[in-house]
Write an enzyme that holds these catalytic residues in place. Structure first.
Site, PDB file in Angstrom:
ATOM      1  N   ASP A  84      31.831  43.158  27.526  1.00  0.00           N
ATOM      2  CA  ASP A  84      30.980  44.162  27.660  1.00  0.00           C
ATOM      3  C   ASP A  84      31.750  45.210  27.536  1.00  0.00           C
ATOM      4  O   ASP A  84      32.005  46.113  28.808  1.00  0.00           O
ATOM      5  CB  ASP A  84      30.168  43.977  29.120  1.00  0.00           C
ATOM      6  N   ASP A 110      37.830  45.734  28.477  1.00  0.00           N
ATOM      7  CA  ASP A 110      37.350  44.677  27.489  1.00  0.00           C
ATOM      8  C   ASP A 110      38.394  45.359  25.971  1.00  0.00           C
ATOM      9  O   ASP A 110      38.425  44.192  25.228  1.00  0.00           O
ATOM     10  CB  ASP A 110      35.927  44.610  27.391  1.00  0.00           C
ATOM     11  N   ASN A 151      29.299  46.495  31.847  1.00  0.00           N
ATOM     12  CA  ASN A 151      29.752  47.912  32.286  1.00  0.00           C
ATOM     13  C   ASN A 151      28.667  48.979  31.809  1.00  0.00           C
ATOM     14  O   ASN A 151      28.782  49.979  32.528  1.00  0.00           O
ATOM     15  CB  ASN A 151      31.037  48.052  31.297  1.00  0.00           C
ATOM     16  N   THR A 186      34.845  38.116  29.153  1.00  0.00           N
ATOM     17  CA  THR A 186      35.236  39.172  30.059  1.00  0.00           C
ATOM     18  C   THR A 186      34.001  40.231  30.596  1.00  0.00           C
ATOM     19  O   THR A 186      34.609  41.179  30.765  1.00  0.00           O
ATOM     20  CB  THR A 186      36.177  40.017  29.052  1.00  0.00           C
ATOM     21  N   PHE A 195      32.636  42.109  39.973  1.00  0.00           N
ATOM     22  CA  PHE A 195      31.598  42.703  39.264  1.00  0.00           C
ATOM     23  C   PHE A 195      30.874  41.719  38.348  1.00  0.00           C
ATOM     24  O   PHE A 195      29.693  41.298  38.223  1.00  0.00           O
ATOM     25  CB  PHE A 195      31.889  43.895  38.533  1.00  0.00           C
ATOM     26  N   ASN A 196      31.695  40.890  37.453  1.00  0.00           N
ATOM     27  CA  ASN A 196      31.148  40.063  36.625  1.00  0.00           C
ATOM     28  C   ASN A 196      30.486  38.740  36.904  1.00  0.00           C
ATOM     29  O   ASN A 196      29.387  38.640  36.622  1.00  0.00           O
ATOM     30  CB  ASN A 196      32.501  39.428  35.579  1.00  0.00           C
ATOM     31  N   HIS A 206      42.114  44.199  34.008  1.00  0.00           N
ATOM     32  CA  HIS A 206      41.573  42.859  34.049  1.00  0.00           C
ATOM     33  C   HIS A 206      41.390  42.031  32.788  1.00  0.00           C
ATOM     34  O   HIS A 206      42.139  40.866  32.781  1.00  0.00           O
ATOM     35  CB  HIS A 206      40.143  42.969  34.716  1.00  0.00           C
ATOM     36  N   ASP A 207      40.671  42.172  31.929  1.00  0.00           N
ATOM     37  CA  ASP A 207      40.253  41.519  30.905  1.00  0.00           C
ATOM     38  C   ASP A 207      41.188  41.236  29.706  1.00  0.00           C
ATOM     39  O   ASP A 207      41.262  39.608  29.438  1.00  0.00           O
ATOM     40  CB  ASP A 207      39.172  42.168  30.000  1.00  0.00           C
TER      41      ASP A 207
HETATM   42  O1  RIB Z   1      35.762  43.148  37.620  1.00  0.00           O
HETATM   43  C1  RIB Z   1      36.098  43.513  36.567  1.00  0.00           C
HETATM   44  C2  RIB Z   1      35.417  43.236  35.518  1.00  0.00           C
HETATM   45  O2  RIB Z   1      33.941  44.025  35.364  1.00  0.00           O
HETATM   46  C3  RIB Z   1      36.138  43.666  34.000  1.00  0.00           C
HETATM   47  O3  RIB Z   1      35.473  42.530  33.361  1.00  0.00           O
HETATM   48  C4  RIB Z   1      35.475  44.834  33.827  1.00  0.00           C
HETATM   49  O4  RIB Z   1      35.403  45.213  32.246  1.00  0.00           O
HETATM   50  C5  RIB Z   1      34.190  44.811  34.629  1.00  0.00           C
HETATM   51  O5  RIB Z   1      33.455  44.079  33.200  1.00  0.00           O
HETATM   52 CA    CA Z   2      34.355  43.414  31.033  1.00  0.00          CA
END
Ligand code: RIB
Ligand code: CA
Length: 310
Positions: free
Chosen positions: A8, A13, A35, A120, A161-162, A235-236
């Site tokens: 996303d 990403d 996102n 991701t 979040f994901n 993160h990703d």
């Molecule tokens: O919490 C981090 C995740 O949430 C990452 O994948 C970032 O791109 C958002 O999607």
């Molecule tokens: Ca992401």
């Protein structure tokens, strides 16, 4: 190794796409609302592939929102309205393939044994693929996800979040029997980029490196405004590197479940850390949890991938 990236984009990403394109035979990119709305993240995926000289990689748009409820709007705070604020990327010269992202995932995985999937964003597309094709979960050679947390969250006190954006999908994935690798917040917080790290990426000198540095500076500054932290977790890319460079990581096998009901804990990934006892001499595990990453070597991997771009 063949791979599909479900994402996303999203600043981190975008860096995951650079790394995946460098280290895998990237069969395709599928997008999911997260996102930013689906049309935004899909356009961003097309733009990033064009930026890195990989406009031949097919992009298929997937689910616009979670299995239940509406897509939350938490992403704009750090990714901006477009989902990729901070740099002007040229309009893509092509569009998506005329297949739904879930259909693309199922067809491509079933036709290409040994394919890995890296997710991701919210896990909606992955969960739907598992529902559409019952053999999908066991046909994916390995499913590496950026998502969840084995301690505290980022979008709520408990949830990442994901996982939070689609907890029902996350539960389907974590109970699917797929060969799962989880890169949660406890791992990705070890891979935070500060101004020095961004400057180092910029010094790689390619056009892509300059654009990515601009994007990361926006992402870092926006995150600092929201959280007060001067460095933002990358993160990703961790979910990509956990497959192409596992030697940079430490892992623990564990049982991880997903809360879908709690008022305070909906979307929380719960890792069972209890030691085994005489009463419970064995425990079924469902996930290889990444617990440590070598930040320096991970950033070397990113810099090398940026250097390989136009
Ligand atoms: O919490 C981090 C995740 O949430 C990452 O994948 C970032 O791109 C958002 O999607
Ligand atoms: Ca992401």
């Amino acid at each position: 190794m063949k791979a599909i990236l479900d994402c996303d984009p999203g600043h981190d990403d975008a860096v995951a796409m650079v790394l995946a394109a460098r280290h895998f035979d990237l069969l395709g990119v599928t997008t999911v609302g997260g996102n930013a709305p689906l049309w935004r993240v899909t356009e961003n995926a097309l733009k990033v592939l064009e930026l890195i000289g990989r406009a031949e990689v097919p992009v298929a748009a997937g689910a616009a929102g979670p299995l239940m409820g509406e897509l939350p709007r938490a992403g704009a705070r750090v990714h901006g309205e477009t989902g990729l604020d901070g740099a002007e990327l040229p309009r893509p010269s092509r569009t998506v393939v005329p297949r739904h992202g879930v259909e693309f995932l199922v067809e491509t995985v079933m036709a290409n044994p040994g394919t890995v999937v890296i997710a991701t964003g919210p896990l909606t597309n992955i969960a739907l693929a598992m529902r559409v094709e019952p053999r999908f979960a066991r046909s994916v050679a390995r499913l590496s996800i950026m998502g969840g947390s084995t301690t505290w969250g980022n979008v709520t006190a408990a949830a990442e979040f994901n996982a939070w954006a689609d907890p029902e999908a996350a539960r389907i994935v974590f109970t699917s029997g797929a060969r799962l690798t989880m890169c949660g917040l406890d791992l990705t917080r070890q891979a935070a980029v500060d101004a020095d790290a961004i400057a180092r990426f910029r010094r790689v000198g390619t056009r892509t490196a300059g654009v990515v540095a601009d994007l990361l500076e926006y992402y870092r500054a926006a995150t600092e405004r929201v959280t007060g932290a001067a460095a933002v977790p990358l993160h990703d890319p961790c979910a990509v590197a956990a497959l192409c460079a596992p030697e940079l990581f430490e892992f623990a096998f564990a049982r991880v479940d997903v809360e879908t009901r709690g008022d305070l804990t909906r979307g929380m990934t719960v890792m069972d850390r209890r030691t085994l006892t005489a009463d419970e001499p064995t425990r079924e595990t469902n996930c290889r949890v990444a617990t440590r990453v070598d930040r320096e070597r991970l950033f070397e991997l990113v810099a090398e991938a940026l250097a390989a771009c136009p």
